[in-house]
Design a protein around this motif. Structure first.
Motif, short mmCIF file in Angstrom:
data_model
loop_
_atom_site.label_atom_id
_atom_site.label_comp_id
_atom_site.label_asym_id
_atom_site.label_seq_id
_atom_site.Cartn_x
_atom_site.Cartn_y
_atom_site.Cartn_z
N UNK A 1 -9.97 -8.33 -22.92
CA UNK A 1 -9.60 -8.88 -21.63
C UNK A 1 -8.85 -7.82 -20.84
N UNK A 2 -9.10 -7.78 -19.54
CA UNK A 2 -8.48 -6.76 -18.70
C UNK A 2 -6.97 -6.94 -18.64
N UNK A 3 -6.27 -5.83 -18.69
CA UNK A 3 -4.83 -5.83 -18.49
C UNK A 3 -4.57 -5.07 -17.21
N UNK A 4 -4.04 -5.76 -16.22
CA UNK A 4 -3.87 -5.19 -14.90
C UNK A 4 -2.44 -5.39 -14.45
N UNK A 5 -1.76 -4.29 -14.09
CA UNK A 5 -0.36 -4.36 -13.68
C UNK A 5 -0.21 -3.67 -12.34
N UNK A 6 0.09 -4.45 -11.30
CA UNK A 6 0.23 -3.91 -9.96
C UNK A 6 1.66 -3.48 -9.68
N UNK A 7 1.78 -2.53 -8.75
CA UNK A 7 3.09 -2.10 -8.27
C UNK A 7 2.91 -1.49 -6.89
N UNK A 8 4.03 -1.28 -6.19
CA UNK A 8 3.99 -0.58 -4.92
C UNK A 8 4.15 -1.44 -3.69
N UNK A 9 4.24 -2.75 -3.86
CA UNK A 9 4.44 -3.60 -2.71
C UNK A 9 5.82 -3.41 -2.11
N UNK A 10 6.03 -3.99 -0.94
CA UNK A 10 7.32 -3.88 -0.28
C UNK A 10 7.26 -4.38 1.14
N UNK A 11 8.28 -4.03 1.90
CA UNK A 11 8.36 -4.45 3.29
C UNK A 11 8.25 -3.24 4.21
N UNK A 12 7.40 -3.36 5.20
CA UNK A 12 7.23 -2.29 6.18
C UNK A 12 7.12 -2.89 7.56
N UNK A 13 7.31 -2.05 8.55
CA UNK A 13 7.07 -2.47 9.92
C UNK A 13 5.61 -2.29 10.27
N UNK A 14 5.16 -3.04 11.24
CA UNK A 14 3.78 -2.90 11.70
C UNK A 14 3.51 -1.44 12.06
N UNK A 15 2.34 -0.97 11.64
CA UNK A 15 1.99 0.42 11.85
C UNK A 15 2.32 1.31 10.67
N UNK A 16 3.09 0.79 9.75
CA UNK A 16 3.48 1.57 8.58
C UNK A 16 2.42 1.58 7.50
N UNK A 17 2.76 2.24 6.40
CA UNK A 17 1.82 2.41 5.28
C UNK A 17 2.47 2.05 3.96
N UNK A 18 1.65 1.62 3.04
CA UNK A 18 2.07 1.39 1.66
C UNK A 18 0.93 1.81 0.74
N UNK A 19 1.28 2.19 -0.47
CA UNK A 19 0.27 2.51 -1.47
C UNK A 19 0.50 1.65 -2.69
N UNK A 20 -0.46 0.83 -3.00
CA UNK A 20 -0.39 -0.02 -4.17
C UNK A 20 -1.07 0.68 -5.34
N UNK A 21 -0.55 0.44 -6.53
CA UNK A 21 -1.14 1.00 -7.75
C UNK A 21 -1.45 -0.13 -8.71
N UNK A 22 -2.44 0.09 -9.54
CA UNK A 22 -2.82 -0.88 -10.56
C UNK A 22 -3.10 -0.12 -11.85
N UNK A 23 -2.21 -0.30 -12.80
CA UNK A 23 -2.37 0.35 -14.09
C UNK A 23 -3.24 -0.53 -14.98
#
Length: 130
Positions: A1-23
Motif C-alpha cells: 500500500x502506498x505511503x504518502x507524506x505531504x509537507x510544505x503547506x502554509x499561508x501566503x498572500x495572493x500572487x505568492x508561491x508555495x512548493x509542496x512535497x510528497x515523500x
C-alpha cells in the motif's frame, strides 16, 4: 500500500508561491503505480484533481504531466526519482486555491485521472489571503 507524506503547506498572500512535497516509499514510486498526482479539497467543496505525473513508461512517457484547467500555467508537478519524492510548485496563488492538498494515486491514469483516487496522504493545508 502506498505511503504518502505531504509537507510544505502554509499561508501566503495572493500572487505568492508555495512548493509542496510528497515523500513516498521506494516501493511505491515508479514500481507499483504508473502515475501519481495531487488533489485538493476545500471545506464544502468537491474534491478536485489538480495535477498528474507519470512515474513510468507505458502508453505515455515517464514524466508526462496533466493539469486541471484551473491551475494550468500556474502549477508545476515534478518528481525526483532518486528521492522518491513528488512535488507541486504553486505559483501566482489565488484565494480560490486555498484548500487541503493531498498527494494521491489516481485510480486511472487516462483522461479521467482526476475522477477517483485509491490512496492519499494526510494532506497539507494551503491558505491564500487576498
Amino acid at each position: 500500500q502506498a505511503q504518502l507524506v505531504e509537507s510544505g503547506g502554509g499561508s501566503v498572500q495572493a500572487g505568492g508561491s508555495l512548493r509542496l512535497s510528497c515523500q513516498t516509499s521506494a516501493y511505491t514510486f515508479g514500481y507499483v503505480y504508473v502515475c501519481m498526482g495531487w488533489f485538493r479539497q476545500a471545506p464544502g467543496k468537491a474534491r478536485e484533481g489538480v495535477a498528474l505525473i507519470f512515474t513510468s513508461d507505458g502508453d505515455t512517457s515517464d514524466g508526462d504531466t496533466a493539469y486541471a484547467d484551473s491551475v494550468k500555467g500556474r502549477f508545476i508537478v515534478s518528481k525526483d526519482d532518486a528521492k522518491n519524492t513528488l512535488y507541486l510548485q504553486m505559483n501566482n496563488l489565488k484565494p480560490e486555491d486555498a484548500a487541503t492538498y493531498y498527494c494521491a494515486v489516481p485510480k486511472h491514469c487516462g483522461r479521467d485521472w482526476s475522477a477517483a483516487f485509491t490512496h492519499w496522504g494526510q494532506g497539507t493545508q494551503v491558505t491564500v489571503s487576498s
